[in-house]
Structures are given as structure tokens and as C-alpha cells.
Design a protein around this motif. Structure first.
Motif, PDB file in Angstrom:
ATOM      1  N   LYS A 119       0.856  -1.512  -0.068  1.00 18.64           N
ATOM      2  CA  LYS A 119       0.069  -0.012  -0.024  1.00 18.64           C
ATOM      3  C   LYS A 119       0.397   1.084   0.057  1.00 18.64           C
ATOM      4  O   LYS A 119       0.432   2.437  -0.434  1.00 18.64           O
ATOM      5  CB  LYS A 119      -1.442   0.159   1.282  1.00 18.64           C
ATOM      6  CG  LYS A 119      -1.905  -0.828   0.737  1.00 18.64           C
ATOM      7  CD  LYS A 119      -2.530  -1.351   2.278  1.00 18.64           C
ATOM      8  CE  LYS A 119      -4.277  -1.951   2.456  1.00 18.64           C
ATOM      9  NZ  LYS A 119      -5.383  -2.092   2.890  1.00 18.64           N
ATOM     10  N   HIS A 120       2.102   1.482   0.509  1.00 19.84           N
ATOM     11  CA  HIS A 120       2.927   2.060   0.890  1.00 19.84           C
ATOM     12  C   HIS A 120       3.499   2.458  -0.445  1.00 19.84           C
ATOM     13  O   HIS A 120       3.091   3.470  -1.030  1.00 19.84           O
ATOM     14  CB  HIS A 120       4.252   2.012   2.399  1.00 19.84           C
ATOM     15  CG  HIS A 120       5.171   2.936   1.568  1.00 19.84           C
ATOM     16  ND1 HIS A 120       5.567   4.342   1.771  1.00 19.84           N
ATOM     17  CD2 HIS A 120       6.422   2.310   0.897  1.00 19.84           C
ATOM     18  CE1 HIS A 120       6.500   4.450   1.633  1.00 19.84           C
ATOM     19  NE2 HIS A 120       7.401   3.245   1.513  1.00 19.84           N
ATOM     20  N   TYR A 121       3.873   1.734  -1.273  1.00 18.11           N
ATOM     21  CA  TYR A 121       4.577   2.165  -2.261  1.00 18.11           C
ATOM     22  C   TYR A 121       3.527   2.246  -3.692  1.00 18.11           C
ATOM     23  O   TYR A 121       4.085   2.757  -4.569  1.00 18.11           O
ATOM     24  CB  TYR A 121       5.561   0.927  -3.136  1.00 18.11           C
ATOM     25  CG  TYR A 121       6.638   0.410  -2.473  1.00 18.11           C
ATOM     26  CD1 TYR A 121       7.697   1.223  -2.021  1.00 18.11           C
ATOM     27  CD2 TYR A 121       6.584  -0.897  -1.767  1.00 18.11           C
ATOM     28  CE1 TYR A 121       8.684   0.816  -1.526  1.00 18.11           C
ATOM     29  CE2 TYR A 121       8.023  -0.245  -1.039  1.00 18.11           C
ATOM     30  CZ  TYR A 121       9.273   0.392  -0.698  1.00 18.11           C
ATOM     31  OH  TYR A 121      10.319   0.375  -0.045  1.00 18.11           O
ATOM     32  N   LEU A 122       2.483   1.617  -4.000  1.00 17.02           N
ATOM     33  CA  LEU A 122       1.635   2.120  -4.653  1.00 17.02           C
ATOM     34  C   LEU A 122       0.782   3.285  -4.138  1.00 17.02           C
ATOM     35  O   LEU A 122       0.586   4.382  -4.978  1.00 17.02           O
ATOM     36  CB  LEU A 122       0.490   0.841  -4.535  1.00 17.02           C
ATOM     37  CG  LEU A 122       0.530  -0.371  -5.120  1.00 17.02           C
ATOM     38  CD1 LEU A 122      -1.038  -1.040  -4.275  1.00 17.02           C
ATOM     39  CD2 LEU A 122       0.367  -0.134  -6.761  1.00 17.02           C
ATOM     40  N   SER A 123       1.045   4.111  -2.906  1.00 19.08           N
ATOM     41  CA  SER A 123       0.693   5.511  -3.012  1.00 19.08           C
ATOM     42  C   SER A 123       1.647   5.792  -3.717  1.00 19.08           C
ATOM     43  O   SER A 123       1.292   7.519  -3.834  1.00 19.08           O
ATOM     44  CB  SER A 123       0.500   5.303  -1.045  1.00 19.08           C
ATOM     45  OG  SER A 123       1.778   5.578  -0.634  1.00 19.08           O
ATOM     46  N   LEU A 124       3.114   6.057  -3.672  1.00 24.36           N
ATOM     47  CA  LEU A 124       3.882   6.323  -3.722  1.00 24.36           C
ATOM     48  C   LEU A 124       4.142   6.875  -5.609  1.00 24.36           C
ATOM     49  O   LEU A 124       4.218   7.773  -6.383  1.00 24.36           O
ATOM     50  CB  LEU A 124       5.430   6.216  -3.721  1.00 24.36           C
ATOM     51  CG  LEU A 124       6.044   5.693  -2.437  1.00 24.36           C
ATOM     52  CD1 LEU A 124       6.945   5.518  -2.176  1.00 24.36           C
ATOM     53  CD2 LEU A 124       5.648   7.073  -1.467  1.00 24.36           C
TER      54      LEU A 124
ATOM     55  N   SER B  27      11.356  10.921 -13.909  1.00 25.75           N
ATOM     56  CA  SER B  27      12.506   9.961 -15.177  1.00 25.75           C
ATOM     57  C   SER B  27      13.193   9.739 -14.523  1.00 25.75           C
ATOM     58  O   SER B  27      14.553   8.835 -14.313  1.00 25.75           O
ATOM     59  CB  SER B  27      12.918  10.802 -15.951  1.00 25.75           C
ATOM     60  OG  SER B  27      12.120  10.890 -17.006  1.00 25.75           O
ATOM     61  N   ARG B  28      13.889  10.028 -13.014  1.00 25.31           N
ATOM     62  CA  ARG B  28      14.576  10.447 -12.186  1.00 25.31           C
ATOM     63  C   ARG B  28      14.134   8.883 -10.952  1.00 25.31           C
ATOM     64  O   ARG B  28      15.712   9.290 -10.466  1.00 25.31           O
ATOM     65  CB  ARG B  28      15.221  11.488 -11.191  1.00 25.31           C
ATOM     66  CG  ARG B  28      16.145  12.406 -11.767  1.00 25.31           C
ATOM     67  CD  ARG B  28      15.863  13.578 -10.930  1.00 25.31           C
ATOM     68  NE  ARG B  28      14.199  14.193 -11.020  1.00 25.31           N
ATOM     69  CZ  ARG B  28      13.929  15.118 -10.215  1.00 25.31           C
ATOM     70  NH1 ARG B  28      15.119  15.739 -10.082  1.00 25.31           N
ATOM     71  NH2 ARG B  28      12.673  15.503 -10.322  1.00 25.31           N
ATOM     72  N   GLY B  29      13.261   8.258 -11.444  1.00 21.03           N
ATOM     73  CA  GLY B  29      12.437   7.279  -9.767  1.00 21.03           C
ATOM     74  C   GLY B  29      11.499   8.563  -8.981  1.00 21.03           C
ATOM     75  O   GLY B  29      11.726   9.545  -8.827  1.00 21.03           O
ATOM     76  N   LEU B  30      10.654   7.193  -9.206  1.00 22.75           N
ATOM     77  CA  LEU B  30      10.300   8.036  -7.345  1.00 22.75           C
ATOM     78  C   LEU B  30      10.538   8.461  -6.767  1.00 22.75           C
ATOM     79  O   LEU B  30      11.324   7.788  -6.192  1.00 22.75           O
ATOM     80  CB  LEU B  30       9.754   6.513  -6.811  1.00 22.75           C
ATOM     81  CG  LEU B  30       8.541   5.882  -7.888  1.00 22.75           C
ATOM     82  CD1 LEU B  30       8.006   4.399  -7.307  1.00 22.75           C
ATOM     83  CD2 LEU B  30       7.355   6.600  -8.224  1.00 22.75           C
ATOM     84  N   PRO B  31       9.758   9.696  -6.338  1.00 22.66           N
ATOM     85  CA  PRO B  31      10.216  10.598  -5.310  1.00 22.66           C
ATOM     86  C   PRO B  31      10.438   9.643  -3.613  1.00 22.66           C
ATOM     87  O   PRO B  31      11.894  10.171  -2.728  1.00 22.66           O
ATOM     88  CB  PRO B  31       9.744  11.938  -5.176  1.00 22.66           C
ATOM     89  CG  PRO B  31       9.236  11.720  -6.346  1.00 22.66           C
ATOM     90  CD  PRO B  31       9.022  10.576  -7.012  1.00 22.66           C
ATOM     91  N   GLY B  32       9.537   8.984  -3.374  1.00 21.50           N
ATOM     92  CA  GLY B  32       9.380   8.002  -2.569  1.00 21.50           C
ATOM     93  C   GLY B  32      10.751   7.182  -2.080  1.00 21.50           C
ATOM     94  O   GLY B  32      11.258   7.537  -1.037  1.00 21.50           O
ATOM     95  N   VAL B  33      11.112   6.611  -3.440  1.00 20.29           N
ATOM     96  CA  VAL B  33      11.912   5.609  -3.326  1.00 20.29           C
ATOM     97  C   VAL B  33      13.492   6.262  -3.605  1.00 20.29           C
ATOM     98  O   VAL B  33      14.169   5.777  -2.274  1.00 20.29           O
ATOM     99  CB  VAL B  33      11.616   4.267  -4.492  1.00 20.29           C
ATOM    100  CG1 VAL B  33      12.857   3.532  -4.643  1.00 20.29           C
ATOM    101  CG2 VAL B  33      10.906   3.587  -4.421  1.00 20.29           C
ATOM    102  N   ARG B  34      13.496   6.854  -4.261  1.00 20.07           N
ATOM    103  CA  ARG B  34      14.817   7.377  -3.985  1.00 20.07           C
ATOM    104  C   ARG B  34      15.194   8.232  -2.313  1.00 20.07           C
ATOM    105  O   ARG B  34      16.297   8.609  -1.704  1.00 20.07           O
ATOM    106  CB  ARG B  34      15.125   9.021  -5.115  1.00 20.07           C
ATOM    107  CG  ARG B  34      14.672   8.517  -6.249  1.00 20.07           C
ATOM    108  CD  ARG B  34      15.290   9.361  -6.884  1.00 20.07           C
ATOM    109  NE  ARG B  34      14.000  10.039  -7.797  1.00 20.07           N
ATOM    110  CZ  ARG B  34      13.855  12.233  -7.448  1.00 20.07           C
ATOM    111  NH1 ARG B  34      15.232  12.511  -7.168  1.00 20.07           N
ATOM    112  NH2 ARG B  34      12.688  11.911  -7.632  1.00 20.07           N
ATOM    113  N   LYS B  35      13.945   8.699  -1.777  1.00 16.23           N
ATOM    114  CA  LYS B  35      14.020   9.300  -0.254  1.00 16.23           C
ATOM    115  C   LYS B  35      14.860   7.822   0.873  1.00 16.23           C
ATOM    116  O   LYS B  35      15.558   7.945   1.203  1.00 16.23           O
ATOM    117  CB  LYS B  35      12.995   9.518   0.014  1.00 16.23           C
ATOM    118  CG  LYS B  35      13.072  10.242   1.942  1.00 16.23           C
ATOM    119  CD  LYS B  35      11.756  10.985   2.340  1.00 16.23           C
ATOM    120  CE  LYS B  35      11.854  11.453   3.945  1.00 16.23           C
ATOM    121  NZ  LYS B  35      11.586  10.469   4.285  1.00 16.23           N
ATOM    122  N   GLU B  36      13.836   6.444   0.149  1.00 13.04           N
ATOM    123  CA  GLU B  36      14.517   5.131   1.292  1.00 13.04           C
ATOM    124  C   GLU B  36      16.153   5.206   0.384  1.00 13.04           C
ATOM    125  O   GLU B  36      16.487   5.103   1.488  1.00 13.04           O
ATOM    126  CB  GLU B  36      13.721   4.631   0.501  1.00 13.04           C
ATOM    127  CG  GLU B  36      11.674   4.630   1.223  1.00 13.04           C
ATOM    128  CD  GLU B  36      11.207   3.257   0.725  1.00 13.04           C
ATOM    129  OE1 GLU B  36      10.169   3.101   1.571  1.00 13.04           O
ATOM    130  OE2 GLU B  36      11.865   2.902  -0.003  1.00 13.04           O
TER     131      GLU B  36
END
Length: 481
Positions: free
Chosen positions: A90-95, A106-115
Motif C-alpha cells: 500500500k505504501h509503494y502504490l501510494s508513491l 525520469s529519475r525514479g519515484l521520489p519516495g523510493v529515492r528518499k529511501e
């Protein structure tokens, strides 16, 4: 008759010059033999799941739910998936902007880059900026993007370790640059001598080549060595003095099989050095979900982090990334899970630790089995695999074998590896595909075959090798080079 654009004689010459030994002649012959019904053990490429490594349960559960989000609405979902996997899905789908089927930034999901940035901070003890982290389709795509920005033409050189992973030689050729080799010292466990670096740069400059970047692979591929902190400090000081950008290929950082030299990142050493180095040396570091105990090669997930790269250059690199619109979104979630795995107290933590620890401990044992096996063979010497996924034994070929290879029109180590393949089904990569000193021959094999199969594979290799050496041995003397 006029040539068409895609006739061979009119192809881009850089494409023709490009060579990639890991999927070269040996691999093609192995594929032919497999079609004919011969059992082939593909040790030519670091592809863990293809050789029987089981995927980690937790990340697959999370990505399965992300791929089929309607399962989250099923009242019985909690009977099939643990609560922490459901929460993470649910967390990743929300990103995302519309699930895994939608493009990301193009740089990737901001939430994953934060992780990823938080992972780097935990690892190194220094801040990391998500805006300087780009997610990529495997580390290879990131390497290609950066080299594309660095190489302006054949007058630009890239320092690359020899032996080297052919991604670098192939990409440099494709982009029309010049590979500037620096040789690792096999007698010093594939150590790096900064004096050798200086000589390589001086020689390249005398030929009119502008050396612009240096590649390190740590832990090494194909050589399996781990760079010490002192060695990394020397390298960073060298890059500072020569104004080179350092490309740190650190994709095997989880694959460490000894305790004397743990992995330490180039960024941590750079930050530890303080000013002026920590403020001046340009560094790009690469990582992936394909290696380590994850081994998710087919998912194609990776990232690179930029240190001391000017904002205007970051904007240009963003422009290059934008051409492909978006990195693979499911792979981005694998990357998020790799850098942020289950924590103590989570439902899936114990199973995750049990699975990941089991894989690494087995790889450590396999590294020893393979090294010991090679060193028990006639005319074969092999340094211990300290890290990564490969053994790179030196094969001291008799003059008779070298002559037979010449008559067959083959490079000597290609000749040996083809004979090995035909006799045993073991598919390796000849050392000439990675670069090696003149008159010295190697092969690269992964340490990835199943642990229970390893003794039989090494026994098969030993029988072939000893028979080969007896057949071609002219009783000439040998010396390790």
C-alpha cells in the motif's frame, strides 16, 4: 549497388568495435549445445536465480501485491500475505501516479529515492540528497548514462581496471571514447598500485588522450578482491590531483566472504578525508538489486548517487535520463525494499534474515570450495574470492596448447574454454574477454552453482583440466606471471 543504412558495411563502426565477452562466442556455443540436448552449467554470467537461488519471500510478496492491487481489496488477503507485506505494498502504490503501469519521474519515484538516501546515510554516516540519486534499469544503464555524458569523442579516455567487466570496454567503444587500462597485480591479490595509475595516465596523455574519469569495481569483477580503506584513500587523492571523476561500481557490496576487509564505500572514505577532497572530488556511485543475496537480475533495478557534481550538470544528466521517460517501476520498488528491508519486530523479519543469511553463508562456503578446487588442479592458480560472485583462476597453458589454439585460429584461453565446454558442459568466460597481461591466461566462472552440486562440478573441471594438461604438456617449464 548502393549500401542500405543497415547493411553490415555501412553500420556505425563503433557498434562493430563493441565486444561483450560474457555473451560472446562461448555463450553462443553453449546455447547451441543446449539445443542439441547437452546439459550446460551456465557459469558465464552472475545470474543467481538461473542457477537455482530462490528469491527472497518478502520482496516478492510486496511486488506481487503491487502488480495485482485488486488482491488488496480481497477480504482474505490477510490469509495469504503477512500484514507487513500488505502495508508495504500500500505504501509503494501510494508513491506512484497510477500503480506499476504508470510512468514515474525520469529519475525514479521520489519516495523510493528518499529511501535510498536514508540507506546511504545509515551505511556511511553522512547525509545523502535524494535529488542527487537517480533510479535506473540496473546499474548498467546508469553507467552508460554517465559515460555518455563524460565521453565527447575518441580523444577522451576512461581509466578502467584490467581485468575489467566488459560493460566498460563495450560502452566506451560504443560511445567512441578510449579505454585507458590500469593493471591490477595478481601476485598482490589483484591489488591496485597508484604508481601504475600515474604511468597509465602519463602514457595516455603522451598519445593525446584527455583522461577524464576513473572506474573502480569494488568488490572486483572478475577478480573478486575488496579494496582497503587505505587503497580507496589513495585513489581519491589521485582523482583529486588529476581532476578525474571517480565512477564507483559497488554493486557487490553485500557479497563479502572474509572478515579482514569489509566493504567500505567510496563516498564514506571521501567524506572521512575532509576538505578539500570531500568538497572537490567528483564521485558517482552505483548499486543494484541484481547482486548481493537478492540476485534479482531480471528485475533490472539500480541507482546512482552523485557527489560534488554541479547543479547544471545534474540537469543535463536528468535530460539524458528523460529520453527513456521512466525507469522500470516494479524494479524501483525492489530497490526500495532492498534499501529498506524488514526491521526487527516486523512479522517478516525473522524469515527475511534466515533467507538472506543462508544465501550469504552458502556463497562464502562456495567461494572456498571453488578456490580450493582450482588450486588442486595441474597448472591452475587462483586467488581467494574475497567478494563479488566470481573466481578468476590463472590457467598456465602448455606451449603445445598455445600452438594448437593458433592452428585452430583461436585465442589460447578461448580454445581452452571451448574444450572445457565441449567436455563438461561448463560454460565460462575466457580471461581475454576481460583483459589480461600478454602471455597470461585466465577464465572467469561464477561461484553461483548450487552448493550441493559444487563438488561434482569441480571434480568434472579437475578431470578435464588434468587430461588437457597431460595431452598438451611438452614438458616445458612454467612460471606464474
Amino acid at each position: 549497388m548502393a549500401l542500405k543504412a543497415l547493411d553490415y558495411d555501412s553500420l556505425n563502426e563503433n557498434v562493430k568495435k563493441c565486444q561483450y565477452a560474457v555473451r560472446g562466442e562461448l555463450y553462443l556455443r553453449a546455447s547451441e549445445l543446449q539445443k542439441e540436448g547437452k546439459k550446460i552449467i551456465f557459469t558465464n554470467v552472475g545470474n543467481p536465480h538461473a542457477l537455482g537461488q530462490k528469491p527472497l519471500t518478502f520482496p516478492r510478496q510486496v511486488v506481487a501485491l503491487c502488480q495485482a492491487p485488486f488482491l488488496l481489496d480481497d477480504p482474505n488477503v490477510g490469509m495469504l500475505f503477512p500484514a507487513d507485506a500488505i502495508a508495504r505494498a500500500k505504501h509503494y502504490l501510494s508513491l506512484t501516479s497510477g500503480g506499476l503501469g504508470a510512468y514515474s519521474d525520469s529519475r525514479g519515484l521520489p519516495g523510493v529515492r528518499k529511501e535510498v538516501a536514508e540507506f546511504i546515510e545509515r551505511r556511511d554516516g553522512y547525509p545523502s540528497d535524494p535529488e542527487l540519486i537517480f533510479l535506473t534499469d540496473g546499474a548498467s544503464k546508469g553507467v552508460m548514462q554517465i559515460l555518455n555524458c563524460v565521453i565527447r569523442g575518441d580523444g577522451d579516455g576512461i581509466l578502467v581496471p584490467v581485468p575489467q567487466y566488459p560493460l566498460y570496454s563495450a560502452t566506451i567503444s560504443l560511445l567512441g571514447g578510449s579505454l585507458v587500462p590500469y593493471y591490477l597485480d595478481e601476485s598482490e591479490n589483484w591489488g591496485l598500485d597508484v604508481n601504475n595509475l600515474r604511468q597509465s595516465v602519463a602514457q595516455a596523455r603522451s598519445q593525446g588522450i584527455s583522461v577524464r574519469a576513473m572506474v573502480i569495481i569494488n568488490p572486483g569483477n572478475p577478480t573478486g578482491q575488496c579494496l582497503s580503506e587505505a587503497n580507496l584513500r589513495e585513489i581519491l587523492r589521485f582523482c583529486y590531483n588529476e581532476k578525474l571523476v571517480l565512477l564507483g561500481d559497488e554493486v557487490y557490496q553485500q557479497n563479502i566472504y572474509q572478515d579482514e576487509r569489509p566493504f567500505i564505500s567510496s563516498k564514506k572514505v571521501l567524506m572521512d578525508m575532509g576538505s578539500p577532497f570531500s568538497k572537490e572530488v567528483q564521485l558517482v556511485s552505483f548499486h543494484t538489486v541484481s547482486k548481493g543475496y537478492w540476485g534479482e537480475c531480471g528485475q533490472r533495478g539500480g541507482y546512482f548517487e552523485m557527489t560534488n557534481i554541479p547543479p547544471r550538470v545534474v540537469e543535463e544528466i536528468y535530460k539524458v535520463a528523460s529520453i527513456a521517460l521512466s525507469p522500470n517501476v516494479s524494479a524501483q520498488i525492489f530497490m526500495g525494499l532492498m534499501v529498506s528491508p524488514p526491521k526487527p519486530g516486523d512479522i517478516s523479519y525473522d524469515q527475511f534474515i534466515r533467507e538472506s543469511k543462508g544465501i550469504l553463508e552458502s556463497l562464502r562456503r562456495r567461494a572456498k570450495i571453488m578456490t580450493d578446487g582450482f588450486n588442486s588442479c595441474k597448472n591452475v592458480v587462483c586467488n581467494f574470492t574475497e567478494g563479488a560472485m566470481y573466481s578468476f583462476p590463472q590457467i598456465r597453458l602448455p606451449p603445445g596448447a598455445i600452438q594448437a589454439a593458433k592452428q585452430a585460429g583461436k585465442v589460447p584461453d578461448v580454445f581452452y574454454c571451448l574444450k572445457l565446454l565441449e567436455a563438461t558442459g561448463i560454460s565460462t568466460v575466457p580471461g581475454s574477454g576481460f583483459g589480461q597481461k600478454e602471455g597470461v591466461f585466465h577464465l572467469r566462472t561464477t561461484i553461483l552453482p548450487a552448493e550441493e552440486e559444487m563438488p561434482e562440478i569441480m571434480d568434472s573441471f579437475k578431470k578435464f583440466n588434468d587430461k588437457f594438461m597431460t595431452q598438451y604438456d611438452n614438458n616445458f617449464g612454467y612460471s606464474r606471471m
